[in-house]
Write a protein that holds these residues in place. Structure first.
Motif, mmCIF file in Angstrom:
data_model
loop_
_atom_site.group_PDB
_atom_site.id
_atom_site.type_symbol
_atom_site.label_atom_id
_atom_site.label_comp_id
_atom_site.label_asym_id
_atom_site.label_seq_id
_atom_site.Cartn_x
_atom_site.Cartn_y
_atom_site.Cartn_z
ATOM 1 N N SER A 111 34.875 41.322 34.991
ATOM 2 C CA SER A 111 35.478 41.608 36.293
ATOM 3 C C SER A 111 34.440 41.765 37.406
ATOM 4 C CB SER A 111 36.344 42.873 36.214
ATOM 5 O OG SER A 111 37.472 42.656 35.409
ATOM 6 N N ARG A 112 33.179 41.841 37.057
ATOM 7 C CA ARG A 112 32.142 41.946 38.087
ATOM 8 C C ARG A 112 31.979 40.643 38.868
ATOM 9 N NH1 ARG A 112 27.324 43.946 34.388
ATOM 10 N NH2 ARG A 112 28.283 42.309 33.113
ATOM 11 N N ASN A 113 32.468 39.551 38.314
ATOM 12 C CA ASN A 113 32.415 38.276 39.022
ATOM 13 C C ASN A 113 33.574 38.213 40.016
ATOM 14 O OD1 ASN A 113 32.629 35.525 39.819
ATOM 15 N ND2 ASN A 113 31.599 34.883 37.942
ATOM 16 N N GLU A 114 33.277 38.215 41.288
ATOM 17 C CA GLU A 114 34.318 38.272 42.318
ATOM 18 C C GLU A 114 35.191 37.019 42.333
ATOM 19 O OE1 GLU A 114 32.490 39.110 46.033
ATOM 20 O OE2 GLU A 114 31.957 41.177 45.498
ATOM 21 N N LYS A 115 34.698 35.920 41.780
ATOM 22 C CA LYS A 115 35.493 34.694 41.757
ATOM 23 C C LYS A 115 36.501 34.682 40.605
ATOM 24 C CE LYS A 115 34.267 30.748 43.052
ATOM 25 N NZ LYS A 115 33.721 29.362 43.139
ATOM 26 N N GLY A 116 36.323 35.612 39.648
ATOM 27 C CA GLY A 116 37.251 35.671 38.535
ATOM 28 C C GLY A 116 36.613 35.219 37.228
ATOM 29 N N PHE A 117 37.445 35.046 36.209
ATOM 30 C CA PHE A 117 36.915 34.724 34.891
ATOM 31 C C PHE A 117 38.002 34.161 33.988
ATOM 32 C CE2 PHE A 117 38.334 39.133 34.792
ATOM 33 C CZ PHE A 117 39.113 39.186 33.642
ATOM 34 N N PHE A 118 37.552 33.568 32.888
ATOM 35 C CA PHE A 118 38.432 33.173 31.790
ATOM 36 C C PHE A 118 37.998 33.951 30.553
ATOM 37 C CE2 PHE A 118 39.020 30.850 27.839
ATOM 38 C CZ PHE A 118 40.387 30.636 27.855
#
Length: 456
Positions: free
Chosen positions: A250-257
């Protein structure tokens, strides 16, 4: 007077994913098989293409064991995890199986035999591991696996040489002398990123803020133990692993898979262990519930499904309130009881005596967790089933997952909602021209969509 009703609360309760607003069905067959294995299904739901049984990350042009065909670029597929990484988002895998097992491997591997988890397995099939990399090596050194921020599961033995015992005494299985756990750490040092390797629950829970950029957790030499047989002081639960992965990604502001698998449901079914299979399902439900608490329905798509069915059946005419793990309120023509939950095949077969079935309720270990339910056809391992499997979805564009469709459509639907990968995207101009005003308004946040998916 109406008869007194039994306590029906268990019948009215729901698993976490059963509360999701959309449900659909997928067809799970392989290109060359009526009934799927976990490798061709992983290729379908993670790479978006139907494949042959036993192959991972490769198109139907590659037969099982054909390493030469697997090296043809046109046959090598890209997964939705790679699509997320290509767009600058995070990616990771969580599983209760070995991280090199068929289902998680679908997120990163391209291999002509699902059992090539280490180099020795390739040599057993008279192939050259220098020409076709094993699954563990691909996870550590090849894209997209070497860019996964979180890798949590079992399978230390696939990463270690035969000369080494792991932290709990399990021997490595590699014959090339390589220690891929050390190589994973060396790769992160060379890239000047923060990282942690952990092998037990205590180490995981004691990781302090700020969290490392990369985390490798291998908690067993083989698969993680069944929840009912695990030591909760040393073994993390699937919900705990899921929460840690979400916090990290969740630290990635663009999101994740994120791919999460409750893989031991499958293993319990193969051994006709109905109680363990049901408990592992409850553990997966708990992981889904934890994810739903942590991720907003406004910007996070959660998709829950299974890779294939099994041949366990719910049978008989028992009244509500009857113990689901006990015998049916019915008997066969010889007066012998049978279980409400039974299997059409597997290792739980009992020989008939003078044409009469055995009364399994009289067995010494009856109803212990390791007790096998009875079956009709004796096999070393229960087979998968060929029925369509359910898909549950919550979050942006969840309504797309309704209906009956091919399993290979799943990653494309998720990619459409998240605006990643090939094809049409919900946030693209071409797509918005096809939408009603209400749906158009709903796509405005899709570019920042986080994707979370669980599979059996």
């Amino acid at each position: 007077m109406y008869p007194e009703l039994p306590d029906i609360e268990p019948y009215e309760s729901q698993l976490a994913f059963e509360t999701f607003p959309t449900v659909g069905l997928t067809k799970t067959y392989c290109i060359n098989g009526q009934i799927a294995d976990s490798s061709c299904t992983a290729t379908a739901y993670l790479c978006g293409v139907k494949a042959n049984r036993g192959t991972i990350g490769l198109s139907g042009a590659v037969p099982r064991y054909d390493w030469a065909a697997s090296l043809q670029e046109a046959a090598r597929l890209s997964s939705i995890a790679a699509w997320a990484l290509d767009d600058g988002r995070g990616a990771g895998i969580v599983t209760t199986t070995r991280v090199t097992h068929a289902s998680p491997a679908g997120a990163f591997a391209k291999v002509a035999n699902r059992h090539w988890e280490n180099n020795a397995e390739i040599l057993k099939d008279n192939q050259d591991p220098n020409l076709c990399s094993d699954i563990a090596q691909q996870l550590v050194h090849s894209y997209p696996g070497n860019r996964f921020k979180v890798i949590l599961g079992g399978g230390r033995r696939e990463f270690l040489p035969i000369s080494i015992l792991d932290e709990e005494g399990t021997a490595g299985r590699r014959t090339d002398g390589r220690n891929l756990i050390e190589e994973w750490q060396a790769d992160k040092r060379a890239r000047n990123v923060t990282y942690n390797y952990v092998w037990n629950r205590n180490q995981l829970m004691n990781i302090i803020e700020p969290l490392p950029e990369y985390l490798l957790g291998l908690f067993e030499g083989d698969h993680l133990p069944y929840h009912l047989e695990a030591d909760s002081a040393t073994e993390p639960s699937l919900a705990e692993l899921t929460e840690f992965a979400i916090r990290s990604l969740s630290r990635n502001e663009k999101g994740f898979f994120l791919f999460v698998e409750g893989g031991r449901i499958d293993h319990a079914h193969h051994d006709n262990l109905a109680e363990l299979a049901l408990d592992e399902t409850l553990e997966m439900s708990a992981a889904v519930a934890r994810a739903a608490e942590l991720l907003s329905e406004d910007d996070s798509l959660i998709v829950v499904t299974a890779d294939h069915a099994h041949v366990m059946t719910l049978n008989g005419y028992s009244p509500r309130g009857t113990d689901i793990l006990g015998p049916s309120n019915d008997r066969d023509e010889a007066g012998v009881p049978y279980m409400t939950l039974s299997y059409s095949n597997g290792p739980g077969f009992r020989p008939h005596i003078n044409g009469t079935r055995a009364d399994v309720t009289t067995e010494p270990n009856y109803r212990r967790v390791e007790w096998m339910s009875h079956v009709d056809v004796p096999l070393e391992s229960e087979t998968h089933g060929g029925e369509d499997v359910a898909v549950f979805a919550r979050g942006p564009q969840h309504a797309m997952f309704a209906g009956l469709y091919e399993q290979s459509q799943l990653p494309h639907l998720m990619a459409y909602a998240a605006c990643i990968g090939p094809g049409l995207h919900a946030c693209s101009a071409a797509a918005t021209q096809l939408l009603t005003p209400a749906l158009l308004a709903a796509t405005t946040y899709s570019i920042l969509l986080k994707i979370y998916i669980l599979f059996e």
